[in-house]
Design a protein around this motif. Structure first.
Motif, mmCIF file in Angstrom:
data_model
loop_
_atom_site.group_PDB
_atom_site.id
_atom_site.type_symbol
_atom_site.label_atom_id
_atom_site.label_comp_id
_atom_site.label_asym_id
_atom_site.label_seq_id
_atom_site.Cartn_x
_atom_site.Cartn_y
_atom_site.Cartn_z
ATOM 1 N N GLY A 75 0.814 -1.221 0.000
ATOM 2 C CA GLY A 75 0.000 0.000 0.000
ATOM 3 C C GLY A 75 0.844 1.265 0.000
ATOM 4 O O GLY A 75 0.569 2.215 -0.746
ATOM 5 N N GLY A 76 1.894 1.274 0.828
ATOM 6 C CA GLY A 76 2.764 2.457 0.900
ATOM 7 C C GLY A 76 3.517 2.674 -0.407
ATOM 8 O O GLY A 76 3.685 3.812 -0.861
ATOM 9 N N GLN A 77 3.961 1.567 -1.017
ATOM 10 C CA GLN A 77 4.666 1.689 -2.303
ATOM 11 C C GLN A 77 3.716 2.196 -3.382
ATOM 12 O O GLN A 77 4.072 3.069 -4.178
ATOM 13 N N LYS A 78 2.493 1.666 -3.400
ATOM 14 C CA LYS A 78 1.510 2.136 -4.403
ATOM 15 C C LYS A 78 1.283 3.642 -4.263
ATOM 16 O O LYS A 78 1.244 4.379 -5.249
ATOM 17 N N GLN A 79 1.122 4.077 -3.020
ATOM 18 C CA GLN A 79 0.846 5.507 -2.811
ATOM 19 C C GLN A 79 2.035 6.350 -3.292
ATOM 20 O O GLN A 79 1.852 7.407 -3.889
ATOM 21 N N ARG A 80 3.270 5.866 -3.055
ATOM 22 C CA ARG A 80 4.435 6.621 -3.527
ATOM 23 C C ARG A 80 4.535 6.611 -5.054
ATOM 24 O O ARG A 80 4.949 7.593 -5.662
ATOM 25 N N ILE A 81 4.112 5.493 -5.682
ATOM 26 C CA ILE A 81 4.078 5.447 -7.155
ATOM 27 C C ILE A 81 3.070 6.483 -7.682
ATOM 28 O O ILE A 81 3.318 7.187 -8.666
ATOM 29 N N LEU A 82 1.927 6.568 -7.001
ATOM 30 C CA LEU A 82 0.910 7.534 -7.449
ATOM 31 C C LEU A 82 1.394 8.969 -7.254
ATOM 32 O O LEU A 82 1.070 9.858 -8.052
ATOM 33 N N LEU A 83 2.186 9.197 -6.211
ATOM 34 C CA LEU A 83 2.811 10.515 -6.030
ATOM 35 C C LEU A 83 3.759 10.796 -7.194
ATOM 36 O O LEU A 83 3.752 11.886 -7.768
ATOM 37 N N ALA A 84 4.556 9.788 -7.547
ATOM 38 C CA ALA A 84 5.499 9.954 -8.660
ATOM 39 C C ALA A 84 4.747 10.227 -9.964
ATOM 40 O O ALA A 84 5.152 11.061 -10.775
ATOM 41 N N ARG A 85 3.623 9.525 -10.146
ATOM 42 C CA ARG A 85 2.826 9.728 -11.366
ATOM 43 C C ARG A 85 2.339 11.176 -11.456
ATOM 44 O O ARG A 85 2.270 11.763 -12.528
ATOM 45 N N ALA A 86 1.989 11.754 -10.294
ATOM 46 C CA ALA A 86 1.536 13.150 -10.304
ATOM 47 C C ALA A 86 2.711 14.119 -10.438
ATOM 48 O O ALA A 86 2.577 15.186 -11.031
ATOM 49 N N LEU A 87 3.873 13.730 -9.906
ATOM 50 C CA LEU A 87 5.037 14.638 -9.915
ATOM 51 C C LEU A 87 5.700 14.756 -11.276
ATOM 52 O O LEU A 87 6.351 15.755 -11.567
ATOM 53 N N ILE A 88 5.551 13.723 -12.101
ATOM 54 C CA ILE A 88 6.339 13.672 -13.338
ATOM 55 C C ILE A 88 6.013 14.840 -14.287
ATOM 56 O O ILE A 88 6.845 15.256 -15.077
ATOM 57 N N SER A 89 4.830 15.405 -14.147
ATOM 58 C CA SER A 89 4.499 16.516 -15.040
ATOM 59 C C SER A 89 4.863 17.875 -14.418
ATOM 60 O O SER A 89 4.410 18.916 -14.888
ATOM 61 N N ASP A 90 5.685 17.865 -13.369
ATOM 62 C CA ASP A 90 6.155 19.098 -12.728
ATOM 63 C C ASP A 90 5.036 20.064 -12.350
ATOM 64 O O ASP A 90 5.049 21.227 -12.775
ATOM 65 N N PRO A 91 4.073 19.609 -11.549
ATOM 66 C CA PRO A 91 2.993 20.520 -11.149
ATOM 67 C C PRO A 91 3.512 21.620 -10.217
ATOM 68 O O PRO A 91 4.494 21.425 -9.506
ATOM 69 N N ARG A 92 2.854 22.768 -10.253
ATOM 70 C CA ARG A 92 3.171 23.815 -9.261
ATOM 71 C C ARG A 92 2.308 23.653 -8.026
ATOM 72 O O ARG A 92 2.618 24.183 -6.969
ATOM 73 N N LEU A 93 1.192 22.944 -8.214
ATOM 74 C CA LEU A 93 0.271 22.688 -7.101
ATOM 75 C C LEU A 93 -0.083 21.209 -7.115
ATOM 76 O O LEU A 93 -0.433 20.659 -8.163
ATOM 77 N N LEU A 94 0.028 20.572 -5.971
ATOM 78 C CA LEU A 94 -0.274 19.151 -5.859
ATOM 79 C C LEU A 94 -1.426 18.976 -4.872
ATOM 80 O O LEU A 94 -1.354 19.451 -3.733
ATOM 81 N N LEU A 95 -2.493 18.313 -5.331
ATOM 82 C CA LEU A 95 -3.669 18.085 -4.496
ATOM 83 C C LEU A 95 -3.712 16.610 -4.123
ATOM 84 O O LEU A 95 -3.715 15.751 -5.011
ATOM 85 N N LEU A 96 -3.730 16.313 -2.843
ATOM 86 C CA LEU A 96 -3.651 14.913 -2.403
ATOM 87 C C LEU A 96 -4.829 14.593 -1.514
ATOM 88 O O LEU A 96 -5.017 15.222 -0.462
ATOM 89 N N ASP A 97 -5.635 13.613 -1.935
ATOM 90 C CA ASP A 97 -6.835 13.284 -1.175
ATOM 91 C C ASP A 97 -6.570 12.066 -0.296
ATOM 92 O O ASP A 97 -6.485 10.943 -0.777
ATOM 93 N N GLU A 98 -6.420 12.309 0.984
ATOM 94 C CA GLU A 98 -6.181 11.264 1.992
ATOM 95 C C GLU A 98 -5.060 10.302 1.600
ATOM 96 O O GLU A 98 -5.263 9.087 1.539
ATOM 97 N N PRO A 99 -3.868 10.857 1.385
ATOM 98 C CA PRO A 99 -2.766 9.989 0.948
ATOM 99 C C PRO A 99 -2.307 8.993 2.008
ATOM 100 O O PRO A 99 -1.616 8.045 1.687
ATOM 101 N N LEU A 100 -2.702 9.198 3.262
ATOM 102 C CA LEU A 100 -2.241 8.293 4.328
ATOM 103 C C LEU A 100 -3.310 7.313 4.788
ATOM 104 O O LEU A 100 -3.046 6.457 5.623
ATOM 105 N N SER A 101 -4.526 7.439 4.267
ATOM 106 C CA SER A 101 -5.583 6.566 4.784
ATOM 107 C C SER A 101 -5.327 5.146 4.303
ATOM 108 O O SER A 101 -4.736 4.918 3.247
ATOM 109 N N ALA A 102 -5.737 4.182 5.081
ATOM 110 C CA ALA A 102 -5.581 2.762 4.751
ATOM 111 C C ALA A 102 -4.127 2.299 4.723
ATOM 112 O O ALA A 102 -3.817 1.288 4.112
ATOM 113 N N LEU A 103 -3.227 3.050 5.350
ATOM 114 C CA LEU A 103 -1.835 2.606 5.418
ATOM 115 C C LEU A 103 -1.478 2.280 6.873
ATOM 116 O O LEU A 103 -1.981 2.914 7.796
ATOM 117 N N ASP A 104 -0.583 1.299 7.049
ATOM 118 C CA ASP A 104 -0.131 1.009 8.415
ATOM 119 C C ASP A 104 0.911 2.054 8.828
ATOM 120 O O ASP A 104 1.371 2.833 7.995
#
Ligand SMILES: Nc1ncnc2c1ncn2[C@@H]1O[C@H](COP(=O)(O)OP(=O)(O)OP(=O)(O)O)[C@@H](O)[C@H]1O
Ligand SMILES: [Mg+2]
Length: 264
Positions: A140-169
């Protein structure tokens, strides 16, 4: 110029008010922690900033533009990610997908340039070692970091994250919040992060907003995280405890009466 500025923003679904009368400004480079019980309007506010939802009154601007004119500046990591896990994509391919989606169009060919950038972004989130593994087989933690990377690759100036820590140990939570801290420190990207549990994120929060169908409080963490404010939303058992110079916020998992359930 503010990264986000909202004035008397009211967001509706089919004419029914979901979030009413919100006014705030977030400066570029700041991290906003968006707190509120189920059904408070957290996802609704993020979707409006991202131009996924357009039924609103009042004003909302993203880097001085209407949300729909600022889309290429904004990265979005949804609450429950919408990837179809039956499609056997590798971690690297998932990240690269974020680089081929530009201005509303997919360019299906993944260029060498995009692949290189995907590899660098995977390294940034500390996951070069899993690049050829299937996304669906990651933790789960790796998936969430992959999804962060997927959003980061386009060099956003603003990043919106909806409950990135929920369902993680707890250890996965720490992995993901470390990456969020790194994004803030090393890239200076403005972030809005929704959460039910603010404690693991307090270190990176410049501002906190508490909503519950309307704006309850907005300001620096120590201005918003006060006993009387937290109790007004989460009930008499909620409280804020100072621990070793830091604040610890106990809200419990309160559900709004009459709300049909979360999970969006
Ligand atoms: N697509 C939709 N159509 C109609 N009403 C909606 C829709 N999405 C959300 N709502 C309503 O808007 C309100 C806010 O919902 P939202 O999903 O933004 O809350 P949230 O704070 O993100 O909650 P959670 O913590 O459960 O994710 C709720 O009353 C919800 O029922
Ligand atoms: Mg939500």
């Amino acid at each position: 110029m503010a990264a986000i500025s909202a004035r008397n923003l009211t967001i509706l679904y089919n004419g029914e008010v979901a979030l009413e009368g919100v006014t705030f400004e977030l400066e570029e480079g700041e991290t906003l922690l968006l707190l509120g019980p189920n059904g408070a309007g957290k996802t609704t506010l993020l979707k409006t900033i991202a131009c996924f939802h357009r039924e609103y009154k009042g004003e909302i601007q993203v880097f001085g533009r209407e949300p729909c004119d600022a889309r290429e500046l904004v990265g979005y990591v949804p609450q429950s990610h919408s990837l179809n896990e039956r499609v056997p994509l590798t971690a690297l391919e998932v990240v690269a997908m974020g680089g081929i989606y530009k201005k509303g169009f997919f360019h299906f060919k993944i260029s060498q340039q995009v692949l290189k950038k995907a590899e660098a972004t995977l390294a940034f989130v500390g996951l070069s070692n899993v690049k050829d593994k299937l996304f669906r087989e990651l933790s789960g933690g790796q998936k969430q970091r992959i999804l962060l990377a997927r959003a980061l690759i386009s060099d956003p100036r603003l990043l919106l994250l909806d409950e990135p820590l929920s369902a993680l140990d707890p250890s996965a939570r720490a992995e993901v919040s470390n990456v969020l801290g790194k994004i803030k420190r090393e890239r200076g990207i403005t972030m809005v992060i929704t959460t039910h549990d603010i404690n693991p994120l307090l270190e990176i929060g410049d501002k906190v907003m508490l909503i519950n169908k309307r704006l309850i409080a907005f300001g620096k963490p120590e201005e918003v995280l006060r006993d009387n404010i937290i109790k007004s939303v989460y009930g008499p058992l909620a409280r804020v405890i100072p621990v070793g110079g830091k604040l610890f916020c106990i809200t419990g998992d309160v559900h709004l009466h009459g709300h049909g359930g979360g999970g969006r």
